[in-house]
Design an enzyme around this catalytic site. Structure first.
Site, PDB file in Angstrom:
ATOM      1  N   GLY A  93       1.588  -4.918   7.032  1.00  0.00           N
ATOM      2  CA  GLY A  93       0.524  -4.223   7.740  1.00  0.00           C
ATOM      3  C   GLY A  93       0.959  -3.302   8.863  1.00  0.00           C
ATOM      4  N   ASN A 117       1.150  -0.100   8.604  1.00  0.00           N
ATOM      5  CA  ASN A 117       0.189   1.021   8.570  1.00  0.00           C
ATOM      6  C   ASN A 117      -1.148   0.610   9.181  1.00  0.00           C
ATOM      7  OD1 ASN A 117       1.145   3.604   7.165  1.00  0.00           O
ATOM      8  ND2 ASN A 117       1.990   2.005   5.850  1.00  0.00           N
ATOM      9  N   MET A 148      -1.758  -4.533  -2.818  1.00  0.00           N
ATOM     10  CA  MET A 148      -1.014  -4.601  -4.084  1.00  0.00           C
ATOM     11  C   MET A 148      -1.893  -4.916  -5.295  1.00  0.00           C
ATOM     12  SD  MET A 148       1.881  -3.629  -3.142  1.00  0.00           S
ATOM     13  CE  MET A 148       2.982  -3.979  -4.508  1.00  0.00           C
ATOM     14  N   ILE A 175      -4.654  -3.170  -8.130  1.00  0.00           N
ATOM     15  CA  ILE A 175      -5.193  -1.906  -8.640  1.00  0.00           C
ATOM     16  C   ILE A 175      -6.703  -2.057  -8.772  1.00  0.00           C
ATOM     17  CG2 ILE A 175      -5.214  -0.343 -10.627  1.00  0.00           C
ATOM     18  CD1 ILE A 175      -2.241  -1.204 -11.051  1.00  0.00           C
ATOM     19  N   LEU A 176      -7.432  -1.173  -8.117  1.00  0.00           N
ATOM     20  CA  LEU A 176      -8.896  -1.248  -8.147  1.00  0.00           C
ATOM     21  C   LEU A 176      -9.416  -0.546  -9.399  1.00  0.00           C
ATOM     22  CD1 LEU A 176      -9.483  -0.477  -4.365  1.00  0.00           C
ATOM     23  CD2 LEU A 176      -9.753  -2.701  -5.505  1.00  0.00           C
ATOM     24  N   ASN A 235      -5.470   6.087  -0.125  1.00  0.00           N
ATOM     25  CA  ASN A 235      -4.279   5.236  -0.205  1.00  0.00           C
ATOM     26  C   ASN A 235      -3.086   5.980   0.380  1.00  0.00           C
ATOM     27  OD1 ASN A 235      -2.538   3.080  -1.163  1.00  0.00           O
ATOM     28  ND2 ASN A 235      -1.911   4.434  -2.837  1.00  0.00           N
ATOM     29  N   HIS A 286       1.046   6.302  -0.079  1.00  0.00           N
ATOM     30  CA  HIS A 286       2.081   6.007  -1.068  1.00  0.00           C
ATOM     31  C   HIS A 286       3.425   6.531  -0.551  1.00  0.00           C
ATOM     32  CE1 HIS A 286       3.680   5.173  -5.026  1.00  0.00           C
ATOM     33  NE2 HIS A 286       4.284   6.342  -4.989  1.00  0.00           N
TER      34      HIS A 286
END
Ligand code: GRF
Length: 189
Positions: free
Chosen positions: A14, A16, A92, A94-95, A109, A111
């Site tokens: 965390g 970010n 982690m 995937i929605l 998001n 990346h």
């Protein structure tokens, strides 16, 4: 200024999230962090939220009936808090497309590569092995295709001779923290 309500989704350390908490403490930041969701009760990043008394919810995939149930539980939490924007920060999972269209607002998001290069995992290793001279990070809208949505902002860093994966990851992470807050300002202002 009415601040938009932000939910940050995490799975791990965390950093970010912490950078967004710091950014949101500024008066001119257009959002406030109202909710942190983790799919992992052991995510150390939850401490960043606890330290600032930000509401946290842990929804563990293994304890849900299936993916639909998992996502519905998350959606219910975001609706309860009237969340305007979801920021994935090392989340982690995937929605699904269903989740993305059901949530009434942007989902973004961060990346750790210069997309469209190196979607998915192990981005730093792949950049070094490819002999790239530059890497960086991308903040983008989330769509049903992983790491594929419209780019909001990118920041680059050099890849130095003899860089290890850890060296590069640390250099990229530093610019991630700037890029995420800037991106939110850019889309909310
Ligand atoms: C970051 O490198 C981010 O780009 C990626 O996962 C990592 C999360 O790091 N999606 P942290 O948990 O925010 O420190």
């Amino acid at each position: 200024m009415t601040k938009k309500k932000i939910a940050v989704f995490i799975s791990g350390k965390g950093s970010n999230l912490q950078s967004l908490i710091d950014a949101a403490a500024e008066n001119d930041f257009p959002g406030s962090i109202n909710l942190v969701i983790s799919d992992n009760s052991k995510a150390s990043g939850l401490n960043h939220a606890h330290n600032k008394s930000i509401k946290c919810e842990t929804i563990e995939y293994q304890k849900c009936i299936n993916k639909e149930d998992f996502e519905q539980k998350i959606l219910n939490k975001t609706m309860k808090e009237n969340i305007d924007i979801i920021c994935l920060a090392g989340f982690m999972r995937i929605l699904s497309g269903k989740f993305i269209t059901s949530f009434n607002g942007p989902i973004i998001n961060i990346h750790p590569s210069l997309l469209p290069k190196y979607k998915g995992l192990n981005t730093h290793q792949r950049a070094i092995e490819s002999g790239d001279k530059v890497s960086g990070c991308t903040v983008h809208y989330v769509t049903k295709n992983v790491d594929d949505g419209e780019i909001i902002l990118q920041k680059s860093v050099p890849i130095l001779p003899n860089d290890t994966v850890e060296d590069l990851a640390a250099r990229v992470l530093k610019v991630e923290h700037e890029a995420y807050a800037e991106s939110i300002k850019k889309i909310l202002n």
